[in-house]
Structures are given as structure tokens and as C-alpha cells.
Design a protein around this motif. Structure first.
Motif, PDB file in Angstrom:
ATOM      1  N   ALA A  27     -12.341  12.526   9.284  1.00 29.24           N
ATOM      2  CA  ALA A  27     -10.941  12.383   9.689  1.00 29.24           C
ATOM      3  C   ALA A  27     -10.775  11.019  10.361  1.00 29.24           C
ATOM      4  CB  ALA A  27     -10.541  13.494  10.643  1.00 29.24           C
ATOM      5  N   VAL A  28      -9.823  10.244   9.874  1.00 26.76           N
ATOM      6  CA  VAL A  28      -9.476   8.959  10.503  1.00 26.76           C
ATOM      7  C   VAL A  28      -8.156   9.208  11.222  1.00 26.76           C
ATOM      8  CG1 VAL A  28      -8.899   6.544  10.095  1.00 26.76           C
ATOM      9  CG2 VAL A  28     -10.628   7.674   8.663  1.00 26.76           C
ATOM     10  N   ILE A  29      -8.209   9.197  12.558  1.00 32.57           N
ATOM     11  CA  ILE A  29      -7.030   9.573  13.351  1.00 32.57           C
ATOM     12  C   ILE A  29      -6.412   8.312  13.969  1.00 32.57           C
ATOM     13  CG2 ILE A  29      -6.184  11.123  15.176  1.00 32.57           C
ATOM     14  CD1 ILE A  29      -8.859  12.715  14.836  1.00 32.57           C
ATOM     15  N   PRO A  30      -5.286   7.831  13.406  1.00 34.31           N
ATOM     16  CA  PRO A  30      -4.657   6.621  13.958  1.00 34.31           C
ATOM     17  C   PRO A  30      -4.149   6.860  15.390  1.00 34.31           C
ATOM     18  CG  PRO A  30      -3.823   7.068  11.741  1.00 34.31           C
ATOM     19  CD  PRO A  30      -4.574   8.298  12.202  1.00 34.31           C
ATOM     20  N   PRO A  31      -3.917   5.757  16.130  1.00 38.08           N
ATOM     21  CA  PRO A  31      -3.581   5.901  17.552  1.00 38.08           C
ATOM     22  C   PRO A  31      -2.112   6.209  17.811  1.00 38.08           C
ATOM     23  CG  PRO A  31      -3.765   3.602  16.977  1.00 38.08           C
ATOM     24  CD  PRO A  31      -4.077   4.360  15.727  1.00 38.08           C
ATOM     25  N   TYR A  32      -1.363   6.698  16.829  1.00 41.50           N
ATOM     26  CA  TYR A  32       0.054   7.024  17.042  1.00 41.50           C
ATOM     27  C   TYR A  32       0.350   8.411  16.485  1.00 41.50           C
ATOM     28  CZ  TYR A  32       0.042   5.382  12.188  1.00 41.50           C
ATOM     29  OH  TYR A  32      -0.258   5.210  10.871  1.00 41.50           O
ATOM     30  N   LYS A  33       1.432   8.989  17.017  1.00 42.78           N
ATOM     31  CA  LYS A  33       1.844  10.323  16.564  1.00 42.78           C
ATOM     32  C   LYS A  33       2.834  10.193  15.419  1.00 42.78           C
ATOM     33  CE  LYS A  33       1.144  12.458  21.010  1.00 42.78           C
ATOM     34  NZ  LYS A  33       1.386  13.611  21.826  1.00 42.78           N
ATOM     35  N   LEU A  34       2.910  11.222  14.600  1.00 42.77           N
ATOM     36  CA  LEU A  34       3.927  11.267  13.547  1.00 42.77           C
ATOM     37  C   LEU A  34       4.380  12.720  13.450  1.00 42.77           C
ATOM     38  CD1 LEU A  34       5.542  10.039  11.203  1.00 42.77           C
ATOM     39  CD2 LEU A  34       3.505  10.261   9.763  1.00 42.77           C
ATOM     40  N   LEU A  35       5.637  12.947  13.783  1.00 42.23           N
ATOM     41  CA  LEU A  35       6.131  14.326  13.747  1.00 42.23           C
ATOM     42  C   LEU A  35       6.351  14.746  12.297  1.00 42.23           C
ATOM     43  CD1 LEU A  35       8.659  14.290  16.720  1.00 42.23           C
ATOM     44  CD2 LEU A  35       6.370  15.299  16.673  1.00 42.23           C
ATOM     45  N   LEU A  55       4.339   4.153   3.552  1.00 39.77           N
ATOM     46  CA  LEU A  55       4.817   3.170   4.520  1.00 39.77           C
ATOM     47  C   LEU A  55       4.673   3.658   5.958  1.00 39.77           C
ATOM     48  CD1 LEU A  55       8.030   1.688   2.853  1.00 39.77           C
ATOM     49  CD2 LEU A  55       5.836   0.544   3.263  1.00 39.77           C
ATOM     50  N   LEU A  56       4.676   4.993   6.127  1.00 37.38           N
ATOM     51  CA  LEU A  56       4.566   5.548   7.491  1.00 37.38           C
ATOM     52  C   LEU A  56       3.129   5.449   8.020  1.00 37.38           C
ATOM     53  CD1 LEU A  56       6.633   8.858   7.044  1.00 37.38           C
ATOM     54  CD2 LEU A  56       7.401   6.707   8.043  1.00 37.38           C
ATOM     55  N   VAL A  57       2.171   5.415   7.094  1.00 38.31           N
ATOM     56  CA  VAL A  57       0.754   5.408   7.485  1.00 38.31           C
ATOM     57  C   VAL A  57       0.033   4.289   6.713  1.00 38.31           C
ATOM     58  CG1 VAL A  57      -1.339   6.827   7.720  1.00 38.31           C
ATOM     59  CG2 VAL A  57       0.902   7.927   7.793  1.00 38.31           C
ATOM     60  N   PRO A  58       0.153   3.034   7.179  1.00 36.18           N
ATOM     61  CA  PRO A  58      -0.425   1.904   6.428  1.00 36.18           C
ATOM     62  C   PRO A  58      -1.957   1.982   6.302  1.00 36.18           C
ATOM     63  CG  PRO A  58       0.536   1.198   8.543  1.00 36.18           C
ATOM     64  CD  PRO A  58       0.924   2.617   8.363  1.00 36.18           C
ATOM     65  N   GLU A  59      -2.595   2.743   7.203  1.00 30.86           N
ATOM     66  CA  GLU A  59      -4.060   2.864   7.158  1.00 30.86           C
ATOM     67  C   GLU A  59      -4.544   3.497   5.849  1.00 30.86           C
ATOM     68  OE1 GLU A  59      -2.141   3.816   9.644  1.00 30.86           O
ATOM     69  OE2 GLU A  59      -2.849   2.895  11.501  1.00 30.86           O
ATOM     70  N   LEU A  60      -3.704   4.325   5.236  1.00 32.43           N
ATOM     71  CA  LEU A  60      -4.120   5.025   4.012  1.00 32.43           C
ATOM     72  C   LEU A  60      -4.410   4.015   2.897  1.00 32.43           C
ATOM     73  CD1 LEU A  60      -4.643   7.631   2.445  1.00 32.43           C
ATOM     74  CD2 LEU A  60      -2.209   7.767   1.938  1.00 32.43           C
ATOM     75  N   LEU A  92     -13.182  -1.283   9.814  1.00 35.25           N
ATOM     76  CA  LEU A  92     -11.949  -1.513   9.066  1.00 35.25           C
ATOM     77  C   LEU A  92     -10.720  -1.141   9.895  1.00 35.25           C
ATOM     78  CD1 LEU A  92     -10.885  -2.176   6.130  1.00 35.25           C
ATOM     79  CD2 LEU A  92     -10.894   0.286   5.738  1.00 35.25           C
ATOM     80  N   LEU A  93     -10.857  -0.043  10.675  1.00 37.06           N
ATOM     81  CA  LEU A  93      -9.717   0.464  11.469  1.00 37.06           C
ATOM     82  C   LEU A  93     -10.167   0.674  12.915  1.00 37.06           C
ATOM     83  CD1 LEU A  93      -8.528   2.983   8.756  1.00 37.06           C
ATOM     84  CD2 LEU A  93      -7.293   0.943   9.464  1.00 37.06           C
ATOM     85  N   PRO A  94     -10.345  -0.431  13.654  1.00 39.25           N
ATOM     86  CA  PRO A  94     -10.914  -0.330  15.014  1.00 39.25           C
ATOM     87  C   PRO A  94     -10.082   0.504  15.983  1.00 39.25           C
ATOM     88  CG  PRO A  94     -10.293  -2.602  14.480  1.00 39.25           C
ATOM     89  CD  PRO A  94     -10.073  -1.811  13.254  1.00 39.25           C
ATOM     90  N   ASP A  95      -8.765   0.636  15.733  1.00 34.62           N
ATOM     91  CA  ASP A  95      -7.922   1.388  16.674  1.00 34.62           C
ATOM     92  C   ASP A  95      -7.905   2.893  16.396  1.00 34.62           C
ATOM     93  OD1 ASP A  95      -7.271  -0.987  17.833  1.00 34.62           O
ATOM     94  OD2 ASP A  95      -5.503  -1.292  16.559  1.00 34.62           O
ATOM     95  N   SER A  96      -8.435   3.304  15.258  1.00 37.34           N
ATOM     96  CA  SER A  96      -8.401   4.729  14.907  1.00 37.34           C
ATOM     97  C   SER A  96      -9.665   5.431  15.389  1.00 37.34           C
ATOM     98  CB  SER A  96      -8.304   4.901  13.387  1.00 37.34           C
ATOM     99  OG  SER A  96      -7.097   4.356  12.919  1.00 37.34           O
TER     100      SER A  96
END
Ligand code: HSE
Length: 286
Positions: free
Chosen positions: A156-164, A219-224, A267-271
Motif C-alpha cells: 500500500a502506498v499511502i499519500p500524505p493527503y486525505k481524499l473523501l 488527476l486526483l491521485v498523481p502518484e498512480l 520515487l514517492l518520498p512523502d508517501s
């Protein structure tokens, strides 16, 4: 009495609102004893402690006469990240109502109650049954089946922001043409076959081909897109949105996740990068 509910990931690519998988991260709710008013003790900032808390709200909705209790909650499931935190809360509330009223609800009863509250069954089904579930609804009500899942490592790659979920559903189209729906459905059918028969080649081919929801949510989750572009270097089978996002579920070859975690983190240091395992049990009471 302690109620334990697993985290869940839904959709798994093209199984939109239908496929779900229980994971080894948990919500634990201890029922401490009767009280004058419902109260839930926890350490999660911003989450209510009173009757507006989703767990208590669920108990009071499904069993309005239940005497108030003091509860204590511990959760490893991050909120609003696409890992089934609200489904876990709803399933916990139903189980508390079940236990305190000595109802002996079946899993089908719990599924009907939980999916009615949640609006779709894909997260609540694995939270109740455990493992890999395929669920949906027909005029006669909700259904869920459980299956053995493909032999893969899951990260699981969990980005540092919420998305309802509500915001993530708002970007979806209201209608698809018949032709688009047939194409999307055939991809889901093929992917399900691949999961059930452990057909890694077909799974790899179809995993990132969803046409129900991911194209609209990119667009909501650019990490994908970032992970997908690095697929070959990472040595992974593919990546999908976990539920409504923003968590991304990465499929890696069995026992190879250790080689993927560090490059993913670079690749995704903030996640937050978390190795997950399929959890075979649904909600349980200790
Ligand atoms: N299937 C749901 C969605 C899961 O993708 O919106 C989140 O509740």
C-alpha cells in the motif's frame, strides 16, 4: 469484549463497487461497560467522541434501544485514505449492536445492514467475511462470495493527503454508453478470472485497464501515474487505486516486495509505504 475489524481495499482495478480484499491492518473497539451516555475514547485528532462518531451512530441506527456504553478504540487504518476506515467503523457498530442485544446476526444480515448504510458493498463485504470478496446487489438484496486470492505481494502506498469518497465519486461520469459498459465489464470479467485462477500473465495484462473509475480519478491521485510509469524499473505487475484513493495498491511478484519497497519510497518520498497481507478473517469478537 473487543471487536476487531480488518482494513479493506476495494475495486482492485476494474471491480468497481464489487471486488474487495481484507488486509492485515485493524480497527479494535473495546466495549468497556455501561455508561450514562455513549462515549468513545481514542487518540485520533478531529474524530468525534460522542454520539456523532460513526461507530456509535451505527449502533444507535441499527439498534436504537441499545443502552449507552463507554467504548475504547485503537485503529491502524488511516481515515479517508481508501483503506475502508468508514466501512470498518460501520461493521464494528453493527457487531456491537449484535453483541449487546444478543441478536446472533448472520454474515448476510450484517452485509445487508452495512451495505445499506455505506451505499455499496465492496468494502463492508471483506470487512465482514474476510479474504477476497465479490459483492453486489440485485432486487432480492445484497450478495457476497469469498474466494482465494492470487499469489502476489501487496504494497500500500499511502499519500500524505486525505481524499473523501464523496469527492472522488463526484468526478465519475453519470452515464456510460452501452458499448463502453460492455468493454469495461469484459475487462472486469477477465481480471476476476485471472485472480481466481492465479493467472499472473492475464492479471498483469488487465490490472491497469479499468474503464469504470480510474481514468476519471487519475488527476486526483498523481502518484498512480508515477508508479505506473516506473513499472518496469520497479519490477511490479501493476498498480491500482485502493477504493476511492488516494492509497495505491501495488501488485508485486510473490516474496519480492522487499526489492520494491525502497525504490517505491525513493520515487514517492512523502508517501507511507506499507507491506500488506490478505487477512482471511472478517469481523471477530474476543
Ligand atoms: N468502490 C468505492 C469507490 C470504494 O471507488 O468509490 C470507496 O467507498
Amino acid at each position: 469484549m473487543k471487536i476487531i475489524v480488518p482494513a479493506t481495499t476495494a475495486n482492485l482495478g476494474s471491480g468497481f463497487d464489487s471486488f474487495g480484499l481484507a488486509l492485515d491492518m485493524f480497527l479494535e473497539v473495546t466495549v468497556c461497560g455501561p455508561a450514562d451516555e455513549w462515549f468513545i475514547e481514542h487518540q485520533i485528532p478531529g474524530l468525534p467522541h460522542n454520539a456523532t462518531n460513526l461507530i456509535i451512530q451505527t449502533v444507535c441506527d441499527v439498534a436504537p434501544g441499545t443502552p449507552p456504553h463507554r467504548l475504547k478504540m485503537m485503529s491502524q487504518i488511516p481515515t479517508a485514505r481508501g483503506l475502508g476506515s468508514s466501512s470498518a467503523a460501520i461493521v464494528a457498530g453493527i457487531e456491537i449492536a449484535n453483541q449487546l442485544n444478543q441478536w446472533q446476526l448472520s454474515n448476510q444480515d450484517k452485509l445487508t445492514l452495512a451495505a445499506t448504510i455505506e451505499g455499496h458493498p465492496d468494502n463492508v463485504a471483506p470487512a465482514i467475511y474476510g479474504g477476497f470478496t465479490v459483492s453486489g446487489s440485485v432486487a432480492e438484496g445484497y450478495f457476497a462470495t469469498t474466494h482465494h486470492f492470487t499469489e502476489v505481494d501487496l504494497i500500500a502506498v499511502i499519500p500524505p493527503y486525505k481524499l473523501l469518497t464523496k469527492a472522488s465519486r463526484q468526478v465519475l461520469p453519470v452515464d456510460l454508453s452501452f458499448k463502453q459498459a460492455v468493454a469495461a465489464s469484459s475487462i472486469a470479467n477477465g481480471l476476476l478470472t485471472a485472480f481466481l485462477t492465479n493467472n499472473i500473465e492475464l492479471m498483469t495484462k488487465l490490472l491497469e485497464c479499468d474503464r469504470w473509475h480510474e481514468p476519471y480519478r487519475l488527476l486526483l491521485v498523481p502518484e498512480l501515474e508515477k508508479i505506473r510509469l516506473a513499472k518496469v524499473e520497479l519490477g511490479i505487475y501493476g498498480a491500482v487505486l485502493s477504493g476511492a484513493g488516494p492509497t495505491i495498491l501495488v501488485f508485486a511478484p510473490k516474496n519480492q516486495s522487499h526489492q520494491v519497497i525502497q525504490p517505491l519510497q525513493s520515487l514517492l518520498p512523502d508517501s507511507q509505504i506499507k507491506l500488506c497481507h490478505v487477512y482471511q478473517d472478517g469481523v471477530n469478537v474476543q
